[in-house]
Design a protein around this motif. Structure first.
Motif, PDB file in Angstrom:
ATOM      1  N   GLN A 434      97.162  99.389 104.870  1.00 54.44           N
ATOM      2  CA  GLN A 434      95.698  99.398 104.904  1.00 54.44           C
ATOM      3  C   GLN A 434      95.132  98.057 104.415  1.00 54.44           C
ATOM      4  O   GLN A 434      94.214  97.514 104.992  1.00 54.44           O
ATOM      5  CB  GLN A 434      95.155 100.527 103.993  1.00 54.44           C
ATOM      6  N   SER A 435      95.719  97.575 103.314  1.00 54.63           N
ATOM      7  CA  SER A 435      95.276  96.278 102.775  1.00 54.63           C
ATOM      8  C   SER A 435      96.319  95.740 101.806  1.00 54.63           C
ATOM      9  O   SER A 435      97.127  96.495 101.261  1.00 54.63           O
ATOM     10  CB  SER A 435      93.939  96.427 102.037  1.00 54.63           C
ATOM     11  N   ILE A 436      96.282  94.401 101.645  1.00 54.80           N
ATOM     12  CA  ILE A 436      97.141  93.749 100.645  1.00 54.80           C
ATOM     13  C   ILE A 436      96.225  92.980  99.699  1.00 54.80           C
ATOM     14  O   ILE A 436      95.317  92.263 100.137  1.00 54.80           O
ATOM     15  CB  ILE A 436      98.169  92.820 101.325  1.00 54.80           C
ATOM     16  N   ASN A 437      96.430  93.197  98.430  1.00 56.96           N
ATOM     17  CA  ASN A 437      95.513  92.619  97.431  1.00 56.96           C
ATOM     18  C   ASN A 437      96.265  91.775  96.411  1.00 56.96           C
ATOM     19  O   ASN A 437      97.316  92.185  95.914  1.00 56.96           O
ATOM     20  CB  ASN A 437      94.770  93.737  96.678  1.00 56.96           C
ATOM     21  N   LEU A 438      95.683  90.625  96.123  1.00 54.21           N
ATOM     22  CA  LEU A 438      96.196  89.776  95.036  1.00 54.21           C
ATOM     23  C   LEU A 438      95.126  89.730  93.957  1.00 54.21           C
ATOM     24  O   LEU A 438      93.994  89.351  94.208  1.00 54.21           O
ATOM     25  CB  LEU A 438      96.488  88.364  95.550  1.00 54.21           C
ATOM     26  N   GLU A 439      95.498  90.158  92.754  1.00 53.77           N
ATOM     27  CA  GLU A 439      94.514  90.234  91.660  1.00 53.77           C
ATOM     28  C   GLU A 439      94.950  89.379  90.483  1.00 53.77           C
ATOM     29  O   GLU A 439      96.117  89.427  90.069  1.00 53.77           O
ATOM     30  CB  GLU A 439      94.378  91.704  91.219  1.00 53.77           C
ATOM     31  N   GLU A 440      94.005  88.589  89.972  1.00 53.07           N
ATOM     32  CA  GLU A 440      94.280  87.811  88.755  1.00 53.07           C
ATOM     33  C   GLU A 440      93.910  88.670  87.547  1.00 53.07           C
ATOM     34  O   GLU A 440      92.816  89.219  87.480  1.00 53.07           O
ATOM     35  CB  GLU A 440      93.457  86.518  88.736  1.00 53.07           C
TER      36      GLU A 440
END
Length: 675
Positions: A434-440
């Motif tokens: 559905q989605s790929i997320n990169l979080e700091e």
């Protein structure tokens, strides 16, 4: 023959008298009736012999009545089964041994009819009991008095202000100060979390990149750029396994305080007060214990209750056995319910005893833990999935509760299995992304202690004992070293000043290992393997300063003002506290100020206390009179709603009915706020 039974609490005395009937007269000492005097050291520093005095006129009256009743009687001393309770019993034995026909010792671990009758039958002559308990009490009481009375005035003078130093309270203050310094010095560092939101059969779930924390920003962004437009993830491996989770042992004093703080935000002193009432009302076993052992009768009662309430499948084939870390603890039982009846009946008992909603909350916690500790494991099915997005590995986990087990009654654990639901997945399948997320994200500083986590830390370090944790925390709050912010404990400026001073001059007082060794020494005293005077001597020698005390700024300024006023040169004695003190005594104004006279007259009008010319012309006498009048004025003082709100804000509701202590506490808060 007359039979007299002695306990500490009037409430407990009333409860026991119902079970013993007309054969016994049950009397209460109303706590410690003897203690060291409040206005002096009360210890001979050559021999370490303490001077214990009757605490109040009310205690004198109670003691006189008990002595009369005990004349030629069969006396049973049934004060609490810990050091403090034994000490009260020992003092009473000393008072009665020449008057009573016999003096026996009975120990009640629960206030139920069968237990009390059985323990009275088992009672032994007091002189055959373990005097090591009294000696350990003496070591603690006398040692703590010497440390406090020796070091508190020195610390107050040298730091400037009012400071109290305590053998166990000061290490607790150090813990809170050190944690605050860790927080203040903490520098957050960034890290990166890469997640994929996946979907199959209408069920969405999250998979994490195999390195859960990526510390290198470039590495994280490189992986993200490589996979951000991918539409499917390939299933590489599916593992299913059964996970069993066992219940925790029944409560000890420490774990009860921690749980009650975590679940209900009860301060440890409140938990102990409620537990005392539950014990005295016959609803739980003795609440000062570090044992996790349950008696055979208790296990039988709990197992019958489980079978009746939950069914046979919730009952393990064999009872669960919990052993304490130290064998000495197993002389006592864990904290448990005494009536093996369902929760609704426990609630009815609380109401029948005239106890509050908070009493029931604590009893519910004890009921749940007591029952859970003898139930079957909770069973989970855990699924671990390994996926590839391009050539990068991601992992997803999910658990399903297959059998509640003990969680049917006690579900407060923080270490539960993950609750993510997973769809049915097989190896080599392709799953929609559905989605790929990169979080700091940023690393977080350690959390401040709560009262519950501080109790846990004190226990870990061996500072204090189960019966003292609540008192330690209550003391450091009352002395203004910590304030509550929400549920956290925050040190005040006073705490920083004290810890820095002790660290520099009396490091041993706040040395965790030294404090632990001292507690272990007292345990040896209790076992008659060490002498209590050796314990006290060691503390005394460490407390006596080897360096000359400094002169406080306050004292110096006052002496200089007096010297100027009287035209004296005091340069030669400015570094000598003793000579400066003598100079101040010789030259201080003996007459009260106009402000002091006006204040005294207003107090005289309010209280009706007579004020003589003798007092009005002597500063020392007038100060003494004012202090007496202030106490008198406070007897009828009513706190305002605003003042009550200040107490509630700082978690000190216990002072609402104690106006003198409340006003002192509020004043200390206002003083710090102004600073």
């Amino acid at each position: 023959m007359k039979k007299v039974l002695i306990v500490e609490s009037p409430k407990k005395a009333k409860e026991i008298s119902h079970y013993l009937g007309k054969d016994f007269i049950v009397k209460a000492t109303v706590g410690h009736f003897k203690d060291l005097p409040e206005d002096e050291m009360g210890v001979d520093l050559q021999t370490y012999q303490p001077k214990f005095v009757i605490k109040s006129s009310n205690h004198k009256k109670i003691l006189s009545e008990i002595k009369k009743l005990s004349q030629d009687a069969e006396v049973y001393i049934a004060t609490d089964p810990d050091r403090e309770g034994y000490a009260i019993g020992y003092f009473m034995w000393e008072e009665l041994k020449k008057k009573a026909k016999t003096v026996k010792r009975a120990e009640f671990h629960e206030i139920t009819k069968d237990h009390i009758v059985e323990k009275i039958k088992e009672a032994v002559d007091f002189e055959k009991t373990n005097f090591g308990l009294f000696n350990a009490f003496l070591g603690r009481r006398v040692g703590d008095r010497i440390v406090g009375y020796t070091l508190s005035p020195i610390a107050s003078r040298e730091i400037g202000g009012r400071f109290s130093v305590g053998r166990v309270q000061s290490p607790a203050v150090r813990l809170i100060v050190e944690r605050e310094r860790e927080i203040l010095n903490f520098k957050p560092t960034p890290y990166y979390v890469l997640t994929a939101l996946l979907e199959k059969d209408g069920i969405k779930f999250t998979a994490l990149y195999e390195k859960q924390k990526i510390e290198d920003k470039q590495e994280a962004e490189k992986i993200y750029q490589d996979i951000k437009d991918e539409k499917t993830a390939a299933v590489e491996k599916v593992e299913k396994k059964q996970i069993k989770q066992s219940p925790k042992p029944p409560f000890t004093t420490s774990t009860l305080q921690q749980s009650a703080n975590s679940v209900y935000r009860f301060p440890p002193e409140k938990t102990m007060m409620l537990a005392q009432d539950l014990f005295e009302s016959g609803l739980i076993t003795y609440h000062r214990t570090d044992s996790t052992r349950l008696s055979d009768q208790a296990i039988t009662g709990i197992r019958k209750l489980i079978e009746k309430e939950f069914g046979k499948e919730y009952l393990p084939k064999n009872p669960r056995v919990y052993k304490s870390k130290n064998t000495q603890a197993d002389a006592h039982e864990a904290i448990r319910i005494t009536n093996f009846v369902p929760l609704k009946d426990q609630e009815a008992l609380v109401k029948e005893k005239g106890l509050s909603e908070d009493h029931f909350k604590l009893l519910k916690l004890i009921y749940e833990r007591t029952v859970a500790c003898q139930m079957e494991d909770a069973v989970f099915e855990r699924t671990n999935i390994t996926l590839k997005i391009k050539n990068h590995t991601f992992k997803a986990s999910g658990s399903i509760l297959k059998f509640k087990g003990y969680k049917a009654v006690y579900d407060l654990e923080e270490d539960d299995e993950e609750s993510q639901s997973l769809p049915k997945i097989e190896k080599n399948q392709l799953i929609n992304i559905q989605s790929i997320n990169l979080e700091e994200k940023f690393t977080k500083p350690p959390a401040r202690y709560t009262e519950g986590s501080l109790v846990k830390k004190l226990e870990e370090l061996g500072i204090g004992r189960p019966s003292t944790y609540a008192t330690i925390i209550k003391t450091i709050k009352e002395r203004g070293y910590v304030v509550k912010e929400g549920s956290s404990l925050k040190p005040t400026d006073l705490a920083f000043h004290l810890v820095d001073y002790l660290n520099q001059k009396y490091n041993w007082v706040i040395d965790y290992n030294f404090t632990k060794k001292m507690e272990e020494f007292l345990d040896k005293v209790e076992e008659n393997k060490k002498d209590w005077k050796e314990f006290v001597k060691h503390l005394h020698q460490k407390s006596v300063s080897t360096t000359r005390s400094k002169v406080s700024k306050k004292m110096l300024d006052y002496a200089k003002d007096l010297a100027k006023k009287h035209g004296k040169d005091i340069d030669a004695i400015l570094d000598d506290p003793q000579k400066l003190k003598e100079f101040i005594n010789d030259h201080a104004d003996k007459k009260p100020s106009e402000k002091q006279i006006t204040y005294a007259k207003s107090l005289s009008e309010k209280t009706g206390l007579p004020l003589t010319e003798k007092e009005l012309s002597d500063k020392k006498l007038l100060t003494k009179w004012i202090n007496k009048a202030k106490k008198e004025a406070l007897k009828n003082y009513q706190l305002s709603e605003k003042q009550k709100n200040v107490l509630i804000k700082y978690g000190r509701e216990d002072l609402i009915e104690k106006p003198a202590e409340a006003l002192k506490f509020i004043a200390s808060k206002l003083k710090r706020f102004k600073k």
